[in-house]
Each structure stands twice: as C-alpha cells, then as structure tokens.
Design a protein around this motif. Structure first.
Motif, PDB file in Angstrom:
ATOM      1  N   ARG A  59     -41.348  22.404 151.126  1.00 23.39           N
ATOM      2  CA  ARG A  59     -41.509  23.222 149.918  1.00 23.39           C
ATOM      3  C   ARG A  59     -41.785  24.673 150.280  1.00 23.39           C
ATOM      4  O   ARG A  59     -41.276  25.598 149.633  1.00 23.39           O
ATOM      5  CB  ARG A  59     -42.640  22.652 149.070  1.00 23.39           C
ATOM      6  CG  ARG A  59     -42.744  23.285 147.694  1.00 23.39           C
ATOM      7  CD  ARG A  59     -43.632  22.451 146.785  1.00 23.39           C
ATOM      8  NE  ARG A  59     -43.653  22.986 145.438  1.00 23.39           N
ATOM      9  CZ  ARG A  59     -44.237  22.380 144.409  1.00 23.39           C
ATOM     10  NH1 ARG A  59     -44.809  21.205 144.598  1.00 23.39           N
ATOM     11  NH2 ARG A  59     -44.240  22.925 143.203  1.00 23.39           N
ATOM     12  N   LEU A  60     -42.595  24.887 151.299  1.00 22.51           N
ATOM     13  CA  LEU A  60     -42.894  26.248 151.743  1.00 22.51           C
ATOM     14  C   LEU A  60     -41.631  26.931 152.268  1.00 22.51           C
ATOM     15  O   LEU A  60     -41.347  28.078 151.925  1.00 22.51           O
ATOM     16  CB  LEU A  60     -43.972  26.225 152.825  1.00 22.51           C
ATOM     17  CG  LEU A  60     -44.304  27.565 153.489  1.00 22.51           C
ATOM     18  CD1 LEU A  60     -44.729  28.591 152.460  1.00 22.51           C
ATOM     19  CD2 LEU A  60     -45.394  27.387 154.537  1.00 22.51           C
ATOM     20  N   CYS A  64     -46.006  32.979 148.136  1.00 24.61           N
ATOM     21  CA  CYS A  64     -44.944  33.547 148.990  1.00 24.61           C
ATOM     22  C   CYS A  64     -44.376  34.816 148.369  1.00 24.61           C
ATOM     23  O   CYS A  64     -44.122  35.806 149.061  1.00 24.61           O
ATOM     24  CB  CYS A  64     -43.831  32.521 149.197  1.00 24.61           C
ATOM     25  SG  CYS A  64     -44.303  31.138 150.246  1.00 24.61           S
ATOM     26  N   GLU A  65     -44.206  34.790 147.050  1.00 27.60           N
ATOM     27  CA  GLU A  65     -43.648  35.955 146.361  1.00 27.60           C
ATOM     28  C   GLU A  65     -44.570  37.166 146.497  1.00 27.60           C
ATOM     29  O   GLU A  65     -44.120  38.287 146.784  1.00 27.60           O
ATOM     30  CB  GLU A  65     -43.431  35.607 144.886  1.00 27.60           C
ATOM     31  CG  GLU A  65     -42.648  36.665 144.133  1.00 27.60           C
ATOM     32  CD  GLU A  65     -42.269  36.204 142.736  1.00 27.60           C
ATOM     33  OE1 GLU A  65     -41.801  37.044 141.953  1.00 27.60           O
ATOM     34  OE2 GLU A  65     -42.442  35.004 142.431  1.00 27.60           O
ATOM     35  N   SER A  94     -49.883  22.689 147.386  1.00 30.17           N
ATOM     36  CA  SER A  94     -48.427  22.675 147.191  1.00 30.17           C
ATOM     37  C   SER A  94     -47.996  23.413 145.929  1.00 30.17           C
ATOM     38  O   SER A  94     -46.995  24.140 145.930  1.00 30.17           O
ATOM     39  CB  SER A  94     -47.926  21.230 147.136  1.00 30.17           C
ATOM     40  OG  SER A  94     -48.254  20.547 148.310  1.00 30.17           O
ATOM     41  N   GLU A 123     -38.559  26.233 151.549  1.00 28.62           N
ATOM     42  CA  GLU A 123     -37.654  26.476 150.420  1.00 28.62           C
ATOM     43  C   GLU A 123     -38.064  27.722 149.655  1.00 28.62           C
ATOM     44  O   GLU A 123     -37.222  28.554 149.280  1.00 28.62           O
ATOM     45  CB  GLU A 123     -37.668  25.249 149.506  1.00 28.62           C
ATOM     46  CG  GLU A 123     -36.707  25.343 148.329  1.00 28.62           C
ATOM     47  CD  GLU A 123     -36.768  24.114 147.438  1.00 28.62           C
ATOM     48  OE1 GLU A 123     -36.266  24.185 146.305  1.00 28.62           O
ATOM     49  OE2 GLU A 123     -37.323  23.074 147.877  1.00 28.62           O
ATOM     50  N   ALA A 124     -39.371  27.873 149.461  1.00 24.71           N
ATOM     51  CA  ALA A 124     -39.875  29.049 148.742  1.00 24.71           C
ATOM     52  C   ALA A 124     -39.589  30.333 149.513  1.00 24.71           C
ATOM     53  O   ALA A 124     -39.167  31.342 148.929  1.00 24.71           O
ATOM     54  CB  ALA A 124     -41.374  28.902 148.507  1.00 24.71           C
ATOM     55  N   GLU A 175     -35.834  31.238 149.364  1.00 23.34           N
ATOM     56  CA  GLU A 175     -35.413  31.795 148.072  1.00 23.34           C
ATOM     57  C   GLU A 175     -35.795  33.263 147.924  1.00 23.34           C
ATOM     58  O   GLU A 175     -35.255  33.962 147.064  1.00 23.34           O
ATOM     59  CB  GLU A 175     -36.034  30.978 146.940  1.00 23.34           C
ATOM     60  CG  GLU A 175     -35.423  29.576 146.801  1.00 23.34           C
ATOM     61  CD  GLU A 175     -36.145  28.737 145.768  1.00 23.34           C
ATOM     62  OE1 GLU A 175     -37.178  29.217 145.236  1.00 23.34           O
ATOM     63  OE2 GLU A 175     -35.689  27.614 145.498  1.00 23.34           O
ATOM     64  N   LEU A 176     -36.705  33.729 148.750  1.00 26.94           N
ATOM     65  CA  LEU A 176     -37.137  35.132 148.689  1.00 26.94           C
ATOM     66  C   LEU A 176     -36.328  36.016 149.631  1.00 26.94           C
ATOM     67  O   LEU A 176     -36.752  37.116 149.967  1.00 26.94           O
ATOM     68  CB  LEU A 176     -38.621  35.229 149.044  1.00 26.94           C
ATOM     69  CG  LEU A 176     -39.590  34.581 148.038  1.00 26.94           C
ATOM     70  CD1 LEU A 176     -40.994  34.530 148.617  1.00 26.94           C
ATOM     71  CD2 LEU A 176     -39.591  35.353 146.720  1.00 26.94           C
ATOM     72  N   GLU A 224     -45.129  28.697 145.940  1.00 23.13           N
ATOM     73  CA  GLU A 224     -44.096  29.660 145.538  1.00 23.13           C
ATOM     74  C   GLU A 224     -44.677  30.999 145.083  1.00 23.13           C
ATOM     75  O   GLU A 224     -44.246  32.060 145.573  1.00 23.13           O
ATOM     76  CB  GLU A 224     -43.208  29.068 144.433  1.00 23.13           C
ATOM     77  CG  GLU A 224     -42.271  27.985 144.910  1.00 23.13           C
ATOM     78  CD  GLU A 224     -42.915  26.604 144.874  1.00 23.13           C
ATOM     79  OE1 GLU A 224     -44.161  26.524 144.718  1.00 23.13           O
ATOM     80  OE2 GLU A 224     -42.186  25.616 145.019  1.00 23.13           O
TER      81      GLU A 224
END
Length: 668
Positions: free
Chosen positions: A287-288, A247-248, A240, A290-291, A294-295, A244
């Motif tokens: 959480r994934l 993913c970036e 977890s 959401e990440a 945001e991208l 983020e």
C-alpha cells in the motif's frame, strides 16, 4: 539502575535544586516508618499521591510549585515499579492531579518532563478496555492527546521527552489481534494534521518556496516532521489508513529548497520502510509503494524527481527483503519505469535514475536466481537483459556514462548467468570502446572488466575476439583487451588459457625467434609485449580455476617447467600463477561459511578445494625440483617470488621435507 539506587542518589544531593527533593523523600520515608509500613514501591506511590493532592488542586492548579516538582519527580521514579493493576485503578485520580501541571502555560520544563514520565508509566499499564474509552472521558486517549501537544513544544527537552513517551506507548500495545496500538490511528491523525497545518500556514505555494529558499530552518515544520517520525518508528509503523495522505504531504515538503526539510521528509520515508521490513508489518508495504508510485512527479521536475526516485529505490530494497521472489518478478517493469528518466535533460535526474537502477539490480535479484533459476525466473532475466540492452540506444546517449555504471552492476549481479543474456550488451560496448572518437573508454573498460570477471574470459572473447594470431580481414585487433583480462580474470576455466593463450604466446614467440639476431623492429617489440601480456594472464586463470583436476595435467606441468628454464622473463608470472593455485584453494578451506554461500561466490565447495590441493600435491615433487634449480640460477635480488612459490608447494607436498632440503643443499 534499580529504584533503590536512584533513591540513594537523591538522599545524598550534590546540587541545590536536588535538596528539596531529598527533603520530600525523607519526609515520606519518616511517615512510612512512623506508620510501620515497609518502604515498597507501592507504599512510596500511595504516600506521594497524598502529597500530590496537597501541591496540585484541580480547581486551582499548581498551588505549591516547589513541592509539586519534587513529588512528581519522585513519582516518575516510582510509578514504573508499581503493579499495573494499581495504576489502572488510580488512573482517573492521577491524571486529574497531573492535568494542571501538564496544561499550565507557565509550567517549567523539569516539572513537565517528570509529569510526562509519570504519564508514560501510567499509560503503559492500561488494558484494551481502558484504551477503548473515548477522548471526551478521563481516559488514556485524553492523556495521549496531551502528550501529542507537548511533542511539538518549543522547548527541546520537553519535546524530546514527550516523543520518547509516545514511542514507548505505541511500541507496547495491550494484548489484541491488531498489529497497531489502539491509539496509533489517533497519533497518526494528529501528527499528520499538525504537519499539514504547519505546511499550510507558510502561505501560498509560491510564498512557501520563497521562504524555504531564504530560511535555513523552518522550526515548526521540523518539529512536526519529528512528531511524524516518532509515530512512524513505533508500533507496527505508520497506520495503513493514513499512508496515502502522509505520502502526499511528505512529497510536498520534499519540494523545498531547504535541505534540512527535504532530509527530514525522507528520513520519515526511511523510517516507514525500515519499520515494514519485518514480517508483522510488511503487509502495509504494498500500500505504501502504491501510494508513493501514484505521486510520481512530472518527467522534468528536477527538484522533486530525484527525491521521489530515492524513495522508490529504498522502498523496493525493503520489498526485496520481505518478498524476494515477488519483487524480482516485478523488476523488468520497474526497471523500464525508472529507465525513462535517463533521457531527461537534467543531469541530477539522470544520476538519480542510474543509482536507482543499480539499487534494483543489486538488491532485487535473489541469490536463488543466480544459482538455480526456475523457468519463470529465466524469462524475467531475459526481459531484464533486454531492458538493460535498450539503455544503449541513441535515446539515452546523453546518459551513457551513467548507463555504463548500470551495466557494470548488471554483470556483477548476474555473474555467470549473464551468458548468453548479455551478448548484445557486450558486443555494443566493445564496438563503442574500439571507436577512436569515443570519449568514454574508461567507463567502457570498467563494464568490460566486470563482464570478464562475471562471465569469464572465454565468453567475452567469443563475442570480442582478440584477432591477434590470425587477424580476420576487415577486423582490427583488440590487444587493448589484454590488460583488462589481466586485471579481471578469476574463478574460470584454466583449460581456456591452454587452448587460447598458450598457442597465441607460442605463435608470437616464434615470430620473435624468426627475426633472428637482427636489430629489433617495432613489430618484433610488439610481439614480445604480447608474449609478456599473455603470460600476465596466467595468475588470474590460476585463481580458483573450475577445472583444475582436468586442465592441470602432466603435459601442462612439463610446459611450465620448460618455460621456467628457457624464458626467464616469464618466471615471475608463472611462479605467481603456481603459487595462486595453492593459496586460492587454501583460502576456501579457511573460510568460515556454509558450502552454499561459498559456492555462490566462487562455484567451488570446500571438498572441491581440498581435492584440488590433493591433485596439486601429486605434482609438487617435480615442481619443487624445478623451482630449486631455477632458484639457484637466479640472482639473489630476483629470488623472492620463487621462494614464495616453493613455500606454497612445500605446504602441500606429501613427501618428506628432508628430501627437498637435500635438493636445496645440492642446488646451492
């Protein structure tokens, strides 16, 4: 294959490079025999460890390459059969002995693969206490660090063996409250660092894009992505805390023009989502998502946006599997977020957005919402319908062809719940379809067909009336709807055919009769065509009607019988309809599924289907008599459909078959 079977194969070598191993095995077994030891896995293990210390010296490295290769190969076979307690006690000794083989620059691939196999078995035996030791010590963590280095080796077989070992280790954590393996964070951090460094080493962004466009492959990046996939596919998925940054980096890789890199990056996303589909790992999914959200790229980034939309689509597909109700309640907001991209000037972005919206509708609307929605569900459906209706605004006109595919999915998913939510959608598409200047008639017809199948013809014609029998002033007729109705009517009310189309057929037929024996005009031919098209709808209405016991009564049976006698041109459609009444209900009885599943699909249970057949059986005698008579009056080449209809009703009749055989003989 058992250990003994593996050793038997070594004892009878077929290749030259296997003979050295056979000699070592023979020497070990002779030693055990001389010392009166039973040839158990533990005995083999201890003897091979003694030989290993002779071939590899920590201070000098590999001193006897041939012996080391054979001994470690045999250890690889034996170690997985040794008690875990012994492996834990011998951990430092074994790791120290294997170290030179794993770190030597000139180590050959076979030696490395066997060493990795030994290390895998050794690490699988370690407990939580051992995993808690730091990497600076001679510990399991230090061993995993070595495996992570080999997992990016330039040799494919070595790289694959190391990745397989990491996968097995992460999938078998020691007993603990955590869902992740104790070393999962370290593996993820190393894999992410390797990927980031490899990405950065390509130079500036502008330089990278140029290189990626020119080169077919980027081996370093592909190897780094494969390592990330290995970690993400094991244990409880990607840790977890590392979601983020991963993913970036993955979105940066996805910007590549190199399709191999883009595919590899999104395979990682796919693996991450798949790993989170189970209840244990699903806590990481929000959480994934959401990440990833945001991208979000810029509105017109035609290179990255389609890939990002694909990730969003797949993510909420998994979310709907884990939390159906929660995902459904988010659907209107998600729908509106992705729908904005339908106004893009890029065709690729519009297509990606439409495919994502279709995925949302297909995967995120639970069956319970269709069969029995709550008050909250109904409000969500209303908002979703409004969002779907907004897609037909001028803002999205450039994407209307894609929008029509979305609307088709909307009708198919909501089924009868689309009444009356989709009233405005249907009216708008009907108006577009009726326009002479509209170029998307084929796509509009597909949407209207799904609406007819899902909502039923009665609801559709209430919004888009045919205007044929008594045309209203200023409103054109919609005879073009008749072929669409014919191809898409199913599982609806038979009574609607009686009240809507039987009177229409009678009115059109009367106009033909009123014309007399004079030469047929174009208008009369149109009336005849409408009669034919009207009765072409009958088989569809007979495909699992919802009101058979009420709509199919004595009056209707007599009407059909009279038409079979008086209008030969309608016989084919009437016989097909009568046959479908029987066969569609028999098919329901033959389905091996629960009543809930059958009812969701057809709104009819097995008990209802049986009741329908029992009801039809009460008319079978009279219908068969009519069919026999019609059969005898019909030319042989046109009798096939009549015989099929006769067979259908013979299969459900309660009377003796001999009675009908007598009728058959008399008719001949």
């Amino acid at each position: 294959m058992s250990l003994q079977e593996k050793l038997d194969k070594i004892r009878s070598p077929k290749l030259q490079n296997q003979r050295e191993t056979a000699v070592v095995l023979s020497a070990v077994e002779d030693t055990l025999k001389d010392q009166n030891h039973t040839a158990t896995p533990t005995a083999y293990f201890v003897a091979l460890l003694a030989l290993l210390s002779q071939s590899i010296v920590p201070s000098d490295g590999v001193v006897n390459k041939e012996l080391a290769s054979s001994v470690i190969y045999l250890l690889d076979l034996v170690t997985s059969h040794v008690p875990a307690a012994l492996l834990r006690s011998k951990f430092s000794q074994i790791l120290t002995s294997l170290g030179p083989a794993l770190t030597s620059e000139d180590a050959e691939a076979p030696l490395l693969r066997s060493s990795i196999g030994c290390l895998e078995s050794l690490l699988l035996a370690q407990d939580s206490t051992a995993w808690a030791l730091s990497q600076a010590q001679i510990s399991p963590r230090r061993a995993v660090a070595g495996l992570l280095t080999l997992a990016s080796d330039h040799r494919p077989k070595v790289r694959k063996r190391a990745q397989d070992a990491i996968t097995q280790i992460l999938k078998h954590p020691p007993p603990s409250p955590s869902i992740d393996h104790p070393v999962a964070d370290m593996c993820a951090e190393t894999a992410l660092k390797t990927l980031s460094n490899t990405l950065a080493s390509s130079g500036s962004k502008k330089k990278r894009e140029k290189e990626w466009t020119q080169e077919q492959h980027q081996p370093g990046l592909l190897h780094a992505l494969q390592l990330v996939k290995t970690v993400a596919s094991a244990s409880g998925g990607w840790p977890s805390k590392k979601i983020e940054p991963l993913c970036e980096v993955l979105m940066s890789v996805s910007r590549s023009n190199n399709e191999y890199l883009t595919m590899a990056a999104f395979e990682v996303f796919e693996i991450m989502f798949t790993g989170m589909a189970d209840q244990v790992s699903s806590a990481k999914l929000p959480r994934l998502m959401e990440a990833v959200s945001e991208l979000k790229p810029s509105q017109n980034d035609s290179q990255l946006l389609p890939s990002w939309i694909a990730v969003i689509s797949r993510g909420y597909d998994v979310s709907a599997q884990v939390n159906p109700e929660g995902t459904f309640h988010k659907l209107p907001a998600l729908f509106q977020m992705v729908a904005e991209y339908l106004s893009s000037a890029s065709h690729d972005i519009r297509v990606s957005a439409s495919e994502c919206l279709i995925s949302f509708i297909v995967n995120c609307v639970p069956d319970s919402v269709v069969t029995g929605p709550s008050i909250l569900d109904e409000k969500v459906l209303e908002r979703l319908a409004q969002a779907a209706e907004d897609l037909l605004s001028v803002k999205y006109q450039a994407a209307w062809m894609e929008v029509f595919h979305v609307q088709s999915a909307f009708f198919e998913a909501l089924r009868w719940r689309a009444i009356p939510l989709a009233r405005n959608i249907l009216s708008a598409i009907g108006s577009l379809r009726a326009s002479e200047s509209f170029n998307g008639k084929k796509e509009a017809d597909a949407v209207l067909g799904k609406a007819i199948e899902s909502m039923g013809p009665e609801a559709v014609l209430d919004i888009l009336p045919l205007n044929l029998k008594t045309p209203q002033k200023g409103q054109a007729g919609r005879a073009w709807l008749l072929p669409l109705l014919r191809d898409n009517i199913i599982n609806t009310n038979l009574a609607h055919f009686r009240t809507e189309f039987v009177p229409l057929s009678e009115a059109m037929y009367q106009r033909v009769v009123d014309h007399g024996a004079s030469e047929k005009t174009m208008e009369v031919k149109i009336f005849e065509t409408i009669v034919q098209q009207t009765w072409a709808l009958f088989p569809g209405y007979c495909n699992l009607p919802l009101d058979l016991d009420e709509a199919f009564n004595q009056d209707f049976a007599e009407l059909l019988s009279n038409l079979l006698y008086s209008q030969p041109e309608l016989r084919a459609d009437i016989c097909r309809g009568l046959q479908t009444l029987v066969e569609s209900n028999r098919e329901i009885l033959a389905v091996e599924a629960a009543d809930e599943e059958i009812q969701l699909r057809s709104r009819i249970t097995k008990s209802t289907a049986q009741a329908n057949l029992d009801h039809l059986a009460t008319f079978a005698g009279n219908l068969l008599a009519v069919l026999f008579n019609v059969y005898s009056q019909t030319l042989p080449q046109y009798r096939g459909y009549i015989l099929q209809c006769i067979n259908a009703y013979l299969s459900i009749t309660e009377e003796k078959v001999t009675v009908f055989l007598d009728c058959w003989i008399r008719s001949i």
